[in-house]
Design an enzyme around this catalytic site. Structure first.
Site, mmCIF file in Angstrom:
data_model
loop_
_atom_site.group_PDB
_atom_site.id
_atom_site.type_symbol
_atom_site.label_atom_id
_atom_site.label_comp_id
_atom_site.label_asym_id
_atom_site.label_seq_id
_atom_site.Cartn_x
_atom_site.Cartn_y
_atom_site.Cartn_z
ATOM 1 N N GLU A 137 0.559 2.389 -10.646
ATOM 2 C CA GLU A 137 0.378 1.589 -11.861
ATOM 3 C C GLU A 137 0.624 0.114 -11.541
ATOM 4 N N GLY A 141 4.333 0.921 -7.866
ATOM 5 C CA GLY A 141 3.549 1.393 -6.722
ATOM 6 C C GLY A 141 4.375 2.297 -5.832
ATOM 7 N N TRP A 169 -5.508 -0.029 -8.459
ATOM 8 C CA TRP A 169 -5.797 0.204 -7.042
ATOM 9 C C TRP A 169 -6.197 1.661 -6.819
ATOM 10 N N ARG A 255 -1.872 12.236 3.569
ATOM 11 C CA ARG A 255 -1.138 11.436 4.572
ATOM 12 C C ARG A 255 -1.384 12.010 5.964
ATOM 13 N N GLU A 376 -0.681 5.261 0.245
ATOM 14 C CA GLU A 376 -0.069 6.583 0.486
ATOM 15 C C GLU A 376 1.330 6.435 1.075
HETATM 16 P P1 TGC Z 1 12.396 12.029 -4.706
HETATM 17 O O1 TGC Z 1 13.713 12.230 -5.357
HETATM 18 O O2 TGC Z 1 12.351 11.771 -3.253
HETATM 19 O O3 TGC Z 1 11.462 13.275 -5.022
HETATM 20 C C1 TGC Z 1 11.167 13.643 -6.374
HETATM 21 C C2 TGC Z 1 10.618 15.060 -6.381
HETATM 22 O O4 TGC Z 1 9.435 15.105 -5.587
HETATM 23 C C3 TGC Z 1 9.607 16.035 -4.506
HETATM 24 N N1 TGC Z 1 8.971 15.460 -3.314
HETATM 25 C C4 TGC Z 1 8.020 16.074 -2.622
HETATM 26 N N2 TGC Z 1 7.415 17.260 -2.785
HETATM 27 C C5 TGC Z 1 6.451 17.597 -1.911
HETATM 28 N N3 TGC Z 1 6.075 16.781 -0.893
HETATM 29 C C6 TGC Z 1 6.650 15.582 -0.700
HETATM 30 N N4 TGC Z 1 6.238 14.775 0.286
HETATM 31 C C7 TGC Z 1 7.671 15.181 -1.583
HETATM 32 N N5 TGC Z 1 8.436 14.068 -1.706
HETATM 33 C C8 TGC Z 1 9.244 14.259 -2.754
HETATM 34 C C9 TGC Z 1 11.106 16.149 -4.324
HETATM 35 O O5 TGC Z 1 11.456 17.351 -3.708
HETATM 36 C C10 TGC Z 1 11.581 16.066 -5.745
HETATM 37 O O6 TGC Z 1 11.312 17.327 -6.349
HETATM 38 P P2 TGC Z 1 12.256 17.876 -7.519
HETATM 39 O O7 TGC Z 1 11.684 19.231 -7.828
HETATM 40 O O8 TGC Z 1 13.635 17.897 -6.960
HETATM 41 O O9 TGC Z 1 12.124 16.903 -8.648
HETATM 42 O O10 TGC Z 1 11.666 10.875 -5.520
HETATM 43 P P3 TGC Z 1 11.873 9.354 -5.505
HETATM 44 O O11 TGC Z 1 11.447 8.834 -6.835
HETATM 45 O O12 TGC Z 1 13.233 8.994 -5.010
HETATM 46 O O13 TGC Z 1 10.757 9.014 -4.419
HETATM 47 C C11 TGC Z 1 10.898 7.990 -3.605
HETATM 48 C C12 TGC Z 1 9.729 7.930 -2.599
HETATM 49 C C13 TGC Z 1 9.806 6.614 -1.934
HETATM 50 C C14 TGC Z 1 9.906 9.031 -1.565
HETATM 51 C C15 TGC Z 1 8.363 8.117 -3.214
HETATM 52 O O14 TGC Z 1 8.322 7.607 -4.462
HETATM 53 C C16 TGC Z 1 7.196 7.654 -2.347
HETATM 54 O O15 TGC Z 1 6.751 8.327 -1.429
HETATM 55 N N6 TGC Z 1 6.588 6.474 -2.675
HETATM 56 C C17 TGC Z 1 5.338 6.078 -2.101
HETATM 57 C C18 TGC Z 1 4.291 6.119 -3.170
HETATM 58 C C19 TGC Z 1 2.967 6.626 -2.676
HETATM 59 O O16 TGC Z 1 2.860 7.235 -1.629
HETATM 60 N N7 TGC Z 1 1.933 6.412 -3.462
HETATM 61 C C20 TGC Z 1 0.652 6.888 -3.117
HETATM 62 C C21 TGC Z 1 -0.339 6.623 -4.202
HETATM 63 S S1 TGC Z 1 -1.855 7.493 -3.934
HETATM 64 C C22 TGC Z 1 -2.639 6.574 -2.779
HETATM 65 O O17 TGC Z 1 -2.150 5.623 -2.252
HETATM 66 C C23 TGC Z 1 -3.967 7.039 -2.427
HETATM 67 S S2 TGC Z 1 -4.824 6.001 -1.363
HETATM 68 C C24 TGC Z 1 -6.037 7.083 -1.006
HETATM 69 C C25 TGC Z 1 -7.039 6.590 -0.104
HETATM 70 O O18 TGC Z 1 -7.838 5.731 -0.520
HETATM 71 O O19 TGC Z 1 -7.087 7.090 1.035
HETATM 72 P P1 FAD Z 2 5.134 -2.363 -3.953
HETATM 73 O O1 FAD Z 2 5.664 -1.053 -4.345
HETATM 74 O O2 FAD Z 2 5.285 -3.503 -4.894
HETATM 75 O O3 FAD Z 2 5.777 -2.775 -2.541
HETATM 76 C C1 FAD Z 2 5.601 -4.083 -1.978
HETATM 77 C C2 FAD Z 2 6.381 -4.144 -0.671
HETATM 78 O O4 FAD Z 2 7.772 -3.924 -0.925
HETATM 79 C C3 FAD Z 2 5.951 -3.073 0.336
HETATM 80 O O5 FAD Z 2 5.972 -3.614 1.633
HETATM 81 C C4 FAD Z 2 7.036 -2.007 0.202
HETATM 82 O O6 FAD Z 2 7.246 -1.273 1.402
HETATM 83 C C5 FAD Z 2 8.254 -2.854 -0.131
HETATM 84 N N1 FAD Z 2 9.259 -2.090 -0.880
HETATM 85 C C6 FAD Z 2 9.131 -1.496 -2.094
HETATM 86 N N2 FAD Z 2 10.265 -0.865 -2.436
HETATM 87 C C7 FAD Z 2 11.125 -1.046 -1.409
HETATM 88 C C8 FAD Z 2 12.481 -0.611 -1.147
HETATM 89 N N3 FAD Z 2 13.146 0.154 -2.010
HETATM 90 N N4 FAD Z 2 13.046 -0.991 0.011
HETATM 91 C C9 FAD Z 2 12.366 -1.743 0.920
HETATM 92 N N5 FAD Z 2 11.103 -2.171 0.740
HETATM 93 C C10 FAD Z 2 10.490 -1.822 -0.414
HETATM 94 N N6 FAD Z 2 -2.946 4.445 -5.430
HETATM 95 C C11 FAD Z 2 -3.327 5.574 -6.104
HETATM 96 O O7 FAD Z 2 -2.567 6.126 -6.901
HETATM 97 N N7 FAD Z 2 -4.574 6.118 -5.896
HETATM 98 C C12 FAD Z 2 -5.477 5.564 -5.057
HETATM 99 O O8 FAD Z 2 -6.587 6.097 -4.894
HETATM 100 C C13 FAD Z 2 -5.108 4.368 -4.359
HETATM 101 N N8 FAD Z 2 -6.020 3.739 -3.567
HETATM 102 C C14 FAD Z 2 -5.714 2.510 -3.040
HETATM 103 C C15 FAD Z 2 -6.706 1.762 -2.404
HETATM 104 C C16 FAD Z 2 -6.436 0.481 -1.928
HETATM 105 C C17 FAD Z 2 -7.527 -0.343 -1.315
HETATM 106 C C18 FAD Z 2 -5.108 -0.044 -2.046
HETATM 107 C C19 FAD Z 2 -4.780 -1.414 -1.515
HETATM 108 C C20 FAD Z 2 -4.122 0.692 -2.668
HETATM 109 C C21 FAD Z 2 -4.407 1.962 -3.204
HETATM 110 N N9 FAD Z 2 -3.454 2.683 -3.936
HETATM 111 C C22 FAD Z 2 -3.805 3.834 -4.586
HETATM 112 C C23 FAD Z 2 -2.149 2.086 -4.216
HETATM 113 C C24 FAD Z 2 -1.155 2.211 -3.068
HETATM 114 O O9 FAD Z 2 -0.684 3.528 -2.957
HETATM 115 C C25 FAD Z 2 -0.012 1.218 -3.319
HETATM 116 O O10 FAD Z 2 -0.530 -0.081 -3.095
HETATM 117 C C26 FAD Z 2 1.184 1.482 -2.429
HETATM 118 O O11 FAD Z 2 1.811 2.702 -2.763
HETATM 119 C C27 FAD Z 2 2.231 0.352 -2.506
HETATM 120 O O12 FAD Z 2 2.526 0.038 -3.830
HETATM 121 P P2 FAD Z 2 2.446 -1.492 -4.336
HETATM 122 O O13 FAD Z 2 1.163 -2.056 -3.878
HETATM 123 O O14 FAD Z 2 2.752 -1.499 -5.785
HETATM 124 O O15 FAD Z 2 3.590 -2.240 -3.538
#
Ligand code: TGC
Ligand code: FAD
Length: 397
Positions: A137, A141, A169, A255, A376
């Site tokens: 959102e 992120g 995004w 991932r 991701e």
């Molecule tokens: P946390 O307390 O760590 O976990 C909450 C609940 O989620 C479960 N969980 C998982 N389950 C399965 N696989 C995993 N990898 C899991 N990671 C966590 C966990 O067990 C727990 O479950 P429950 O039942 O106890 O509630 O949650 P947190 O809020 O502290 O999380 C922190 C953190 C940093 C790990 C997480 O928020 C994170 O990974 N942030 C990164 C966000 C992200 O990856 N966004 C991706 C958006 S999608 C995208 O970018 C698509 S791009 C696609 C493309 O174009 O290729």
């Molecule tokens: P932020 O969360 O604001 O982070 C900014 C910086 O701060 C990063 O370097 C991060 O590592 C750092 N940071 C944040 N928190 C901490 C902490 N606690 N400690 C230390 N450092 C920290 N999302 C979807 O849901 N679906 C999609 O299909 C998708 N496609 C995408 C395609 C593109 C081209 C791009 C650019 C992004 C896409 N995303 C998608 C979003 C993407 O997953 C997010 O951009 C990403 O998760 C990072 O979130 P943010 O951009 O809000 O950065």
């Protein structure tokens, strides 16, 4: 006598089955013959051709890890070979495919009802129905658990939820037919997954504007998802999963795919930098490849690509045996994205001024790999996931 193959220095091919080798070959041939010739223009015009997903569907490359519902049911490593072949051409093309295959089809397969699987998966496998995955959102992120999008019982339509909020995004959102949106149920505050079908949304309740003028991933289409009391039938919700486990389970597969995909992009950088270094002559007619500093750049990059590929194969095997943990996937996603980005930036130097011309392709990979390292889960976020697993102490906030 075994010869050293600089394209596969640690003979990772020896770890693949006959079927995996055949799938890799099919994917590489399609990508080099059909995708590569159009990527430069697509990148210049910031234009994504959805026909690519149809073509991939015809070859059985979409949702390939899923068994049944018109999908190929291949191993995790074979799926990685597909992402590697696609990202060798362009990370944006891999992105469009990852969202379709791992994030949306994978989510429906893991958490959908039988009716949802039958309704969506076969058409998505053919690339006729396109998907998007809405987690990020504008204000949340790295920390999607704080999302503001909300689902509440629809005030006038019985058996419907009403979704409001904004996602940003989002890969594929402007062209997607089905958007897997994660929102908090107002009654419980828990995150749930909703399959939002564009065709069923009344005017004014759903819009998906494109985000233009990106300086990376330009061959992929990215946009927002804006929902204003958008009605979604209860039958389109994932009933069996709540909380972040839902989206993160989908992310585990995507991932993994990125970890192998970025190795393809890095290998393409190595191949192109090697060719350039052999052809370009500086100082007394010597090719750049004769100089030690140039050789070190190539040696470092080839080593990281070989190590990264082996690590991903190992994690893929463990995943199929049910022995992979999310931390293992964080490790290969982080490491391979970091080494691909670092090495591609260093290899870019070999091209001198010519690196600035898009016809040399290296600048496009560098810009794309920044995005791969960011989405991701940005690499530092994966460091914190690993740090938490190592120390038992979480450092996110
Ligand atoms: P946390 O307390 O760590 O976990 C909450 C609940 O989620 C479960 N969980 C998982 N389950 C399965 N696989 C995993 N990898 C899991 N990671 C966590 C966990 O067990 C727990 O479950 P429950 O039942 O106890 O509630 O949650 P947190 O809020 O502290 O999380 C922190 C953190 C940093 C790990 C997480 O928020 C994170 O990974 N942030 C990164 C966000 C992200 O990856 N966004 C991706 C958006 S999608 C995208 O970018 C698509 S791009 C696609 C493309 O174009 O290729
Ligand atoms: P932020 O969360 O604001 O982070 C900014 C910086 O701060 C990063 O370097 C991060 O590592 C750092 N940071 C944040 N928190 C901490 C902490 N606690 N400690 C230390 N450092 C920290 N999302 C979807 O849901 N679906 C999609 O299909 C998708 N496609 C995408 C395609 C593109 C081209 C791009 C650019 C992004 C896409 N995303 C998608 C979003 C993407 O997953 C997010 O951009 C990403 O998760 C990072 O979130 P943010 O951009 O809000 O950065």
């Amino acid at each position: 006598k075994t010869a050293f193959d600089w394209r596969d220095p640690l003979a990772s091919k020896n770890l693949l089955t006959e079927e995996e080798l055949a799938i890799a070959e099919t994917a590489e041939r399609y990508c080099q013959e059909r995708m590569l010739p159009r990527v430069l223009q697509a990148y210049r015009d910031e234009n994504y051709d959805p026909k690519i997903l149809q073509e991939m569907g015809e070859l059985g490359l979409l949702g390939a890890n899923i068994d049944g519902y018109g999908c190929a049911g291949v191993s995790t490593v074979a799926g990685g070979m597909i992402t590697r072949a696609v990202e060798r051409v362009d990370s944006g093309y891999r992105s469009g495919m990852s969202v379709q295959s791992s994030l949306v089809m994978g989510g429906i397969h893991e958490f959908g009802t039988e009716e949802q699987k039958e309704r969506f998966l076969p058409e998505m496998a053919k690339g006729r129905l396109l998907g998007a995955f809405g987690l990020t959102e504008p204000n949340h992120g790295s920390d999607p658990g704080s999302m503001e999008s909300v689902a509440k019982p629809h005030p006038t339509k019985n058996g419907y939820y009403s979704l409001s909020g904004a996602k940003t995004w989002i890969t594929n959102s402007p062209i997607a037919d089905v958007l897997l949106v994660w929102a908090k149920l107002q009654e419980t505050g828990k995150i749930r997954g909703f399959l939002v079908e564009r065709k069923d949304c009344p005017p004014g309740t759903l819009s998906t504007p494109a985000i233009k003028d990106k300086n990376g991933l330009r061959a992929s289409i990215t946009g927002m998802i804006q929902m204003d009391e958008c009605p979604v039938p209860e039958a389109n919700m994932f009933h069996d999963v709540e909380g972040l486990k839902g989206p993160f389970s989908c992310l585990n597969s995507a991932r993994y795919g990125i970890s192998m995909g970025v190795m393809g992009a890095l290998e393409d950088c190595i191949d192109r930098a090697r060719t350039y270094a052999l052809e370009r002559k500086q100082f007394k007619g010597n090719p750049l490849a004769k100089y030690q500093l140039i050789q070190k750049k190539l040696a470092d990059a080839a080593t990281d690509a070989a190590y990264g590929t082996l690590a991903s194969i190992q994690v893929g095997r463990l995943k199929d045996e049910g022995k992979a943990t999310p931390e293992m996937i964080s490790m290969v996603k982080r490491q391979n994205c970091d080494t691909a980005l670092r090495n591609s930036r260093i290899l870019q130097e070999i091209f001198g001024g010519n690196a600035v011309s898009d016809e040399y392709h290296i600048g496009r990979h560098v810009a794309n790999l920044y995005v791969a390292q960011t989405y991701e889960g940005q690499s530092d976020i994966h460091s914190l996931i690993l740090g938490r697993a190592i120390t038992g102490v979480q450092a996110f906030c």
